[in-house]
Design a protein around this motif. Structure first.
Motif, PDB file in Angstrom:
ATOM      1  N   ASN A   1      -5.452  -7.363  -0.886  1.00  0.00           N
ATOM      2  CA  ASN A   1      -4.998  -5.782  -0.558  1.00  0.00           C
ATOM      3  C   ASN A   1      -6.060  -5.111  -1.476  1.00  0.00           C
ATOM      4  O   ASN A   1      -6.099  -5.032  -2.587  1.00  0.00           O
ATOM      5  CB  ASN A   1      -3.642  -5.624  -0.730  1.00  0.00           C
ATOM      6  N   SER A   2      -6.729  -4.071  -1.022  1.00  0.00           N
ATOM      7  CA  SER A   2      -7.700  -3.303  -1.567  1.00  0.00           C
ATOM      8  C   SER A   2      -7.159  -2.316  -2.541  1.00  0.00           C
ATOM      9  O   SER A   2      -7.559  -1.737  -3.477  1.00  0.00           O
ATOM     10  CB  SER A   2      -8.742  -2.816  -0.826  1.00  0.00           C
ATOM     11  N   LYS A   3      -5.888  -1.827  -2.182  1.00  0.00           N
ATOM     12  CA  LYS A   3      -5.006  -0.869  -2.898  1.00  0.00           C
ATOM     13  C   LYS A   3      -4.506  -1.597  -4.240  1.00  0.00           C
ATOM     14  O   LYS A   3      -4.660  -1.126  -5.394  1.00  0.00           O
ATOM     15  CB  LYS A   3      -4.300  -0.152  -2.169  1.00  0.00           C
ATOM     16  N   THR A   4      -3.714  -2.733  -4.081  1.00  0.00           N
ATOM     17  CA  THR A   4      -2.956  -3.273  -5.275  1.00  0.00           C
ATOM     18  C   THR A   4      -3.737  -4.433  -5.843  1.00  0.00           C
ATOM     19  O   THR A   4      -3.704  -5.072  -7.099  1.00  0.00           O
ATOM     20  CB  THR A   4      -1.583  -3.726  -4.596  1.00  0.00           C
ATOM     21  N   LEU A   5      -4.995  -4.853  -5.184  1.00  0.00           N
ATOM     22  CA  LEU A   5      -5.708  -5.855  -5.759  1.00  0.00           C
ATOM     23  C   LEU A   5      -5.167  -7.321  -5.653  1.00  0.00           C
ATOM     24  O   LEU A   5      -5.662  -8.444  -6.483  1.00  0.00           O
ATOM     25  CB  LEU A   5      -6.506  -5.592  -6.908  1.00  0.00           C
ATOM     26  N   LYS A   6      -3.990  -7.520  -5.178  1.00  0.00           N
ATOM     27  CA  LYS A   6      -3.378  -8.616  -5.040  1.00  0.00           C
ATOM     28  C   LYS A   6      -3.580  -9.418  -3.923  1.00  0.00           C
ATOM     29  O   LYS A   6      -3.922  -8.846  -3.049  1.00  0.00           O
ATOM     30  CB  LYS A   6      -1.756  -8.632  -5.053  1.00  0.00           C
ATOM     31  N   ASP A   7      -3.535 -10.768  -3.837  1.00  0.00           N
ATOM     32  CA  ASP A   7      -3.709 -11.426  -2.747  1.00  0.00           C
ATOM     33  C   ASP A   7      -2.384 -11.632  -2.120  1.00  0.00           C
ATOM     34  O   ASP A   7      -1.412 -11.207  -2.344  1.00  0.00           O
ATOM     35  CB  ASP A   7      -4.606 -12.914  -3.150  1.00  0.00           C
ATOM     36  N   GLN A   8      -2.403 -12.663  -1.006  1.00  0.00           N
ATOM     37  CA  GLN A   8      -1.151 -12.687  -0.015  1.00  0.00           C
ATOM     38  C   GLN A   8      -0.224 -13.420  -0.997  1.00  0.00           C
ATOM     39  O   GLN A   8       0.980 -13.470  -0.688  1.00  0.00           O
ATOM     40  CB  GLN A   8      -1.572 -13.648   1.134  1.00  0.00           C
ATOM     41  N   ASN A   9      -0.433 -13.900  -1.896  1.00  0.00           N
ATOM     42  CA  ASN A   9       0.565 -14.651  -2.984  1.00  0.00           C
ATOM     43  C   ASN A   9       1.024 -13.906  -4.076  1.00  0.00           C
ATOM     44  O   ASN A   9       2.189 -14.323  -4.817  1.00  0.00           O
ATOM     45  CB  ASN A   9       0.163 -16.111  -3.389  1.00  0.00           C
TER      46      ASN A   9
ATOM     47  N   LYS B   1      -7.408  -8.370 -18.068  1.00  0.00           N
ATOM     48  CA  LYS B   1      -5.775  -8.143 -18.261  1.00  0.00           C
ATOM     49  C   LYS B   1      -5.401  -6.473 -18.562  1.00  0.00           C
ATOM     50  O   LYS B   1      -4.229  -6.194 -17.849  1.00  0.00           O
ATOM     51  CB  LYS B   1      -5.312  -8.835 -19.380  1.00  0.00           C
ATOM     52  N   ARG B   2      -6.454  -5.978 -18.975  1.00  0.00           N
ATOM     53  CA  ARG B   2      -6.152  -4.380 -19.212  1.00  0.00           C
ATOM     54  C   ARG B   2      -6.234  -3.592 -17.847  1.00  0.00           C
ATOM     55  O   ARG B   2      -5.482  -2.811 -17.800  1.00  0.00           O
ATOM     56  CB  ARG B   2      -7.277  -3.879 -20.135  1.00  0.00           C
ATOM     57  N   LYS B   3      -6.809  -4.128 -16.834  1.00  0.00           N
ATOM     58  CA  LYS B   3      -7.104  -3.285 -15.720  1.00  0.00           C
ATOM     59  C   LYS B   3      -5.538  -3.644 -14.731  1.00  0.00           C
ATOM     60  O   LYS B   3      -4.982  -2.828 -14.290  1.00  0.00           O
ATOM     61  CB  LYS B   3      -8.291  -3.962 -14.774  1.00  0.00           C
ATOM     62  N   ILE B   4      -5.272  -4.827 -14.938  1.00  0.00           N
ATOM     63  CA  ILE B   4      -3.792  -5.322 -14.417  1.00  0.00           C
ATOM     64  C   ILE B   4      -2.770  -4.354 -15.103  1.00  0.00           C
ATOM     65  O   ILE B   4      -1.892  -3.853 -14.208  1.00  0.00           O
ATOM     66  CB  ILE B   4      -3.512  -6.788 -14.582  1.00  0.00           C
TER      67      ILE B   4
ATOM     68  N   LYS C   1      -2.879  -1.576 -16.247  1.00  0.00           N
ATOM     69  CA  LYS C   1      -3.136  -0.167 -15.758  1.00  0.00           C
ATOM     70  C   LYS C   1      -2.552   0.098 -14.611  1.00  0.00           C
ATOM     71  O   LYS C   1      -1.889   1.032 -14.315  1.00  0.00           O
ATOM     72  CB  LYS C   1      -4.604   0.124 -15.926  1.00  0.00           C
ATOM     73  N   LEU C   2      -2.968  -0.988 -13.639  1.00  0.00           N
ATOM     74  CA  LEU C   2      -2.183  -0.814 -12.210  1.00  0.00           C
ATOM     75  C   LEU C   2      -0.825  -0.664 -12.247  1.00  0.00           C
ATOM     76  O   LEU C   2      -0.142   0.005 -11.498  1.00  0.00           O
ATOM     77  CB  LEU C   2      -2.910  -1.850 -11.382  1.00  0.00           C
ATOM     78  N   THR C   3      -0.105  -1.956 -13.288  1.00  0.00           N
ATOM     79  CA  THR C   3       1.220  -2.038 -13.142  1.00  0.00           C
ATOM     80  C   THR C   3       1.917  -0.631 -13.844  1.00  0.00           C
ATOM     81  O   THR C   3       2.959  -0.222 -13.363  1.00  0.00           O
ATOM     82  CB  THR C   3       1.756  -3.087 -14.089  1.00  0.00           C
ATOM     83  N   ASN C   4       1.260   0.108 -15.036  1.00  0.00           N
ATOM     84  CA  ASN C   4       1.830   1.356 -15.571  1.00  0.00           C
ATOM     85  C   ASN C   4       1.656   2.430 -14.552  1.00  0.00           C
ATOM     86  O   ASN C   4       2.513   3.151 -14.375  1.00  0.00           O
ATOM     87  CB  ASN C   4       0.923   1.642 -16.853  1.00  0.00           C
ATOM     88  N   ALA C   5       0.557   2.569 -13.581  1.00  0.00           N
ATOM     89  CA  ALA C   5       0.392   3.384 -12.647  1.00  0.00           C
ATOM     90  C   ALA C   5       1.456   3.197 -11.751  1.00  0.00           C
ATOM     91  O   ALA C   5       2.125   4.352 -11.369  1.00  0.00           O
ATOM     92  CB  ALA C   5      -0.882   3.379 -12.008  1.00  0.00           C
ATOM     93  N   LYS C   6       1.827   2.178 -11.223  1.00  0.00           N
ATOM     94  CA  LYS C   6       2.593   1.932 -10.204  1.00  0.00           C
ATOM     95  C   LYS C   6       4.213   2.436 -10.989  1.00  0.00           C
ATOM     96  O   LYS C   6       4.955   2.907 -10.084  1.00  0.00           O
ATOM     97  CB  LYS C   6       2.682   0.340  -9.785  1.00  0.00           C
ATOM     98  N   LYS C   7       4.402   1.961 -11.906  1.00  0.00           N
ATOM     99  CA  LYS C   7       5.544   2.529 -12.541  1.00  0.00           C
ATOM    100  C   LYS C   7       5.934   3.951 -12.661  1.00  0.00           C
ATOM    101  O   LYS C   7       6.999   4.585 -12.366  1.00  0.00           O
ATOM    102  CB  LYS C   7       5.946   1.822 -14.092  1.00  0.00           C
ATOM    103  N   LYS C   8       4.737   4.668 -13.206  1.00  0.00           N
ATOM    104  CA  LYS C   8       4.700   6.150 -13.208  1.00  0.00           C
ATOM    105  C   LYS C   8       5.126   6.659 -11.840  1.00  0.00           C
ATOM    106  O   LYS C   8       5.718   7.633 -11.704  1.00  0.00           O
ATOM    107  CB  LYS C   8       3.520   6.704 -13.573  1.00  0.00           C
ATOM    108  N   PHE C   9       4.479   6.237 -10.842  1.00  0.00           N
ATOM    109  CA  PHE C   9       4.602   6.745  -9.511  1.00  0.00           C
ATOM    110  C   PHE C   9       5.765   6.540  -9.056  1.00  0.00           C
ATOM    111  O   PHE C   9       6.343   7.439  -8.415  1.00  0.00           O
ATOM    112  CB  PHE C   9       3.452   6.095  -8.368  1.00  0.00           C
ATOM    113  N   LYS C  10       6.558   5.366  -9.308  1.00  0.00           N
ATOM    114  CA  LYS C  10       8.032   5.183  -8.762  1.00  0.00           C
ATOM    115  C   LYS C  10       8.822   6.120  -9.523  1.00  0.00           C
ATOM    116  O   LYS C  10       9.742   6.740  -9.068  1.00  0.00           O
ATOM    117  CB  LYS C  10       8.424   3.717  -9.081  1.00  0.00           C
ATOM    118  N   ARG C  11       8.615   6.343 -11.056  1.00  0.00           N
ATOM    119  CA  ARG C  11       9.450   7.312 -11.668  1.00  0.00           C
ATOM    120  C   ARG C  11       9.338   8.838 -11.044  1.00  0.00           C
ATOM    121  O   ARG C  11      10.309   9.568 -11.028  1.00  0.00           O
ATOM    122  CB  ARG C  11       8.827   7.566 -12.966  1.00  0.00           C
TER     123      ARG C  11
END
Length: 139
Positions: free
Chosen positions: A99-107, A116-119, A121-131
């Motif tokens: 997935n080009s947005k989340t950069l995760k594969d089907q699994n 790891k730092r990029k990962i 950042k992605l998870t923190n951004a996702k949490k902020k968006f949910k908040r």
């Protein structure tokens, strides 16, 4: 200043070293430039006099293209900005859909090359968006 015996001896030893290393350096330089003794039979006299023949990059590429057969063309993965899912094949031949947005594969795994730092950042951004979305819903 007077020349001491020790400095004369050191200079003599350095001169011997220079001669010895010059042969090794010349061989390494010839190998790096792609000059081979089998190919340059007509220029054998030049090789014996320990001179290096410099060739330009265009000539070397032209020689390689003449010798090599054209490689089989591999299919490139087409990527467009509109698509959200991208298929990529591994070295093992397994196909993964990223997935080009989340950069995760089907699994749900991130690619190996992602740091790891990029990962994080992605998870923190996702949490902020949910908040932000939760706070908007409450109002």
């Amino acid at each position: 200043m007077a020349k001491s015996l020790r400095s004369r001896w050191k200079r003599k030893c350095r001169a011997i070293k220079r001669e010895r290393y010059a042969v090794k350096e010349l061989a390494r330089l010839k190998k790096m430039l792609g000059v081979k003794e089998e190919e340059k039979v007509s220029e054998k006299e030049v090789m014996e006099s320990d001179q290096v023949i410099f060739l330009d990059a265009g000539a070397l590429k032209a020689n390689k293209k003449k010798k090599e057969t054209p490689p089989e063309e591999e299919e490139d993965v087409e990527m467009s900005s509109d698509e959200e899912k991208v298929e990529v094949s591994d070295d093992k031949g397994e196909k993964r859909i990223f997935n080009s947005k989340t950069l995760k594969d089907q699994n749900g795994q991130y690619p190996v090359w992602l740091h790891k730092r990029k990962i994080a950042k992605l998870t923190n951004a996702k949490k902020k968006f949910k908040r932000k979305t939760k706070s908007k819903k409450r109002k």
